[in-house]
Scaffold this active site. Structure first.
Site, short mmCIF file in Angstrom:
data_model
loop_
_atom_site.label_atom_id
_atom_site.label_comp_id
_atom_site.label_asym_id
_atom_site.label_seq_id
_atom_site.Cartn_x
_atom_site.Cartn_y
_atom_site.Cartn_z
N HIS A 241 -56.48 -4.81 19.95
CA HIS A 241 -56.35 -4.20 21.28
C HIS A 241 -55.17 -3.24 21.23
O HIS A 241 -54.06 -3.64 20.90
CB HIS A 241 -56.13 -5.27 22.36
CG HIS A 241 -56.41 -4.73 23.74
ND1 HIS A 241 -55.74 -3.65 24.25
CD2 HIS A 241 -57.30 -5.11 24.68
CE1 HIS A 241 -56.21 -3.38 25.46
NE2 HIS A 241 -57.16 -4.25 25.75
N LYS B 286 -61.15 -10.36 33.05
CA LYS B 286 -59.79 -10.48 33.60
C LYS B 286 -59.39 -9.28 34.45
O LYS B 286 -58.60 -9.41 35.37
CB LYS B 286 -58.77 -10.67 32.47
CG LYS B 286 -58.79 -9.54 31.45
CD LYS B 286 -57.86 -9.81 30.30
CE LYS B 286 -58.40 -10.78 29.29
NZ LYS B 286 -59.43 -10.27 28.38
N GLU C 179 -64.32 -4.10 24.57
CA GLU C 179 -64.04 -4.98 25.71
C GLU C 179 -63.35 -4.21 26.82
O GLU C 179 -62.21 -4.52 27.20
CB GLU C 179 -63.13 -6.13 25.26
CG GLU C 179 -63.70 -6.98 24.15
CD GLU C 179 -62.64 -7.87 23.49
OE1 GLU C 179 -61.44 -7.77 23.83
OE2 GLU C 179 -63.01 -8.65 22.60
C1 LIG Z 1 -58.50 -9.37 24.65
C2 LIG Z 1 -58.58 -8.31 25.68
N1 LIG Z 1 -59.67 -7.54 25.71
C3 LIG Z 1 -59.84 -6.59 26.65
C4 LIG Z 1 -58.88 -6.36 27.61
C5 LIG Z 1 -59.13 -5.31 28.62
O1 LIG Z 1 -58.30 -4.22 28.45
P1 LIG Z 1 -58.43 -2.93 29.34
O2 LIG Z 1 -58.42 -3.34 30.75
O3 LIG Z 1 -57.28 -2.11 28.95
O4 LIG Z 1 -59.71 -2.24 28.96
C6 LIG Z 1 -57.69 -7.11 27.59
C7 LIG Z 1 -56.64 -6.87 28.57
O5 LIG Z 1 -55.66 -7.57 28.69
C8 LIG Z 1 -57.54 -8.12 26.61
O6 LIG Z 1 -56.45 -8.91 26.56
#
Ligand SMILES: Cc1ncc(COP(=O)(O)O)c(C=O)c1O
Length: 383
Positions: free
Chosen positions: A187, A59, A266
């Site tokens: 998270h 994402k 993640e």
């Molecule tokens: C379930 C989950 N994992 C990982 C991430 C990635 O987070 P970051 O970009 O802060 O590393 C997000 C971000 O929205 C998330 O919702």
């Protein structure tokens, strides 16, 4: 006064000449992904968090070139929809290298995950468990917990995460439904500069693992989510870096690894945020109520969607230097008055067609860009 472009070179590994050349070749707005930076970020994560498996959060930046670059480095992937599963499969990634980490999934997406063999899924509520039982009963499940995100810009335990008090009930329910929960996730919010959030979350995980044991549910996977801040190589103090976070949280993570747990993360922002640069052009200029307005060819409906959606702010580096700098307003190209990128930014006097360069814009930017008013999204080029 030091030239702005020189300062830029310290935060981004491309010379002004190279940027101008690329803008001439590809046009603007131009979104440059520096492969070498992605590699360095990935290597830094591995260096500072040894033994932790990386599942890049698609994402953050789902461009196929980004996914492909990370796939080639050996990354696994956190996907949130059937479309993201398809995108990652298209880059040649095996389904075993994915986690479907959206706790609320469409039935169709669950069916697709099953058909393609993406078997690791998260959940955080009863209804989801019942849905999973009807569509994908053999999946391996991860229970996502609500944990502290103190100080993080985006709170990711607001919309998601089971209360730790409900965890034992959910683990038991899953078991009674014939489903297998293999681990826990959380998270800490994004970006998270506060290591206490991870430490506290891991203590909660430890407690729930014990509760699981009592319910006869053996949990072997600990998913620490994302949230890591951008790794800064040249500018900010060490506090914003992976090194700083690692020093504080890795000892506890190591104890999980030593006890035989599979620990996965993640990261999204920390792998891609500082690896991309936007080159945008001044397409208009006006003085309104005594203030100078510069209109750029990218805005809030495009790459700068990071401002409303990710509450981000950016530094602007026009490729023009002058002793004199004046506060100005930077606006996007659309007809919407909302489309104002920044106000009160001090910049040298700019002319039409000047380039304005914006580093650290790799995460949650093109991911949420639209074609509002017919404007094309920034062209993405891997350099
Ligand atoms: C379930 C989950 N994992 C990982 C991430 C990635 O987070 P970051 O970009 O802060 O590393 C997000 C971000 O929205 C998330 O919702």
């Amino acid at each position: 006064m030091e030239r702005r472009s020189k300062t830029l070179e310290r935060v981004f590994p491309l010379s002004e000449e190279a940027i101008v050349e690329l803008a001439n070749e590809y046009g603007t707005p131009l979104f440059l992904v520096v492969g070498e930076r992605v590699m360095r970020n990935y290597a830094a994560f591995q260096e500072f968090f040894p033994g932790i498996e990386i599942f890049y959060a698609v994402k953050a930046n789902p461009h196929p070139l980004v996914v492909k670059t990370l796939a080639n480095l050996g990354s696994s992937f956190d996907v949130a929809s059937a479309q993201e599963i398809a995108l990652v499969l298209e880059q040649g990634v095996a389904p075993q290298r994915m986690i479907f980490a959206n706790t609320i999934k469409r039935r169709e997406a669950l069916r697709y995950a099953r058909e393609k063999g993406v078997s690791l899924l998260t959940y955080d509520n009863e209804e989801e468990l019942r849905k999973i039982r009807t569509v994908y009963p053999e999946a391996k499940l991860i229970l996502r917990l609500k944990t502290p995100s103190l100080g993080s810009r985006i709170d990711l335990s607001y919309k998601f995460g089971a209360d730790p008090e409900e965890a034992a009930m959910l683990l038991k329910l899953a078991k009674n439904l014939g489903l297998e929960t293999v681990g826990l996730s959380f998270h800490v919010g994004s970006p998270c500069h506060n290591p206490e959030n991870y430490l506290r979350s891991l203590e909660i995980v430890r407690t729930i693992i014990q509760e699981g044991d009592r319910e006869g549910v053996k949990l072997t996977v600990v998913d620490i989510g994302g949230g890591f801040p951008l790794h800064t190589y040249y500018t900010e103090g060490a506090e914003a870096s992976m090194e700083y976070m690692s020093e504080r949280i890795y000892p506890l993570l190591r104890s999980f690894l030593a006890a035989g747990y599979r620990v996965i993360a993640e990261p999204g922002r920390s792998l891609i945020g500082n690896a991309c640069l936007l080159v945008t052009k001044v397409i208009g200029k006006a003085v309104r109520s005594g203030r100078i307005w510069y209109y750029l060819d990218d805005g809030l409906y495009g790459t700068f969607s990071a401002i409303p959606f990710d509450k981000a702010s950016f530094d602007f580096y026009p490729l023009r230097d002058s002793e004199e700098e004046k506060p100005c307003v930077l606006a996007g190209p659309t007809c919407d008055s909302l489309d104002v990128i920044a106000e009160g930014v001090k910049l040298p006097p700019l002319m039409l067609d000047d380039l304005v360069v914006v580093p650290n814009i790799g995460a949650y930017s093109i991911a949420s860009a639209t074609n509002f008013n017919g404007f094309e999204r920034a062209r993405v080029v891997l350099v």
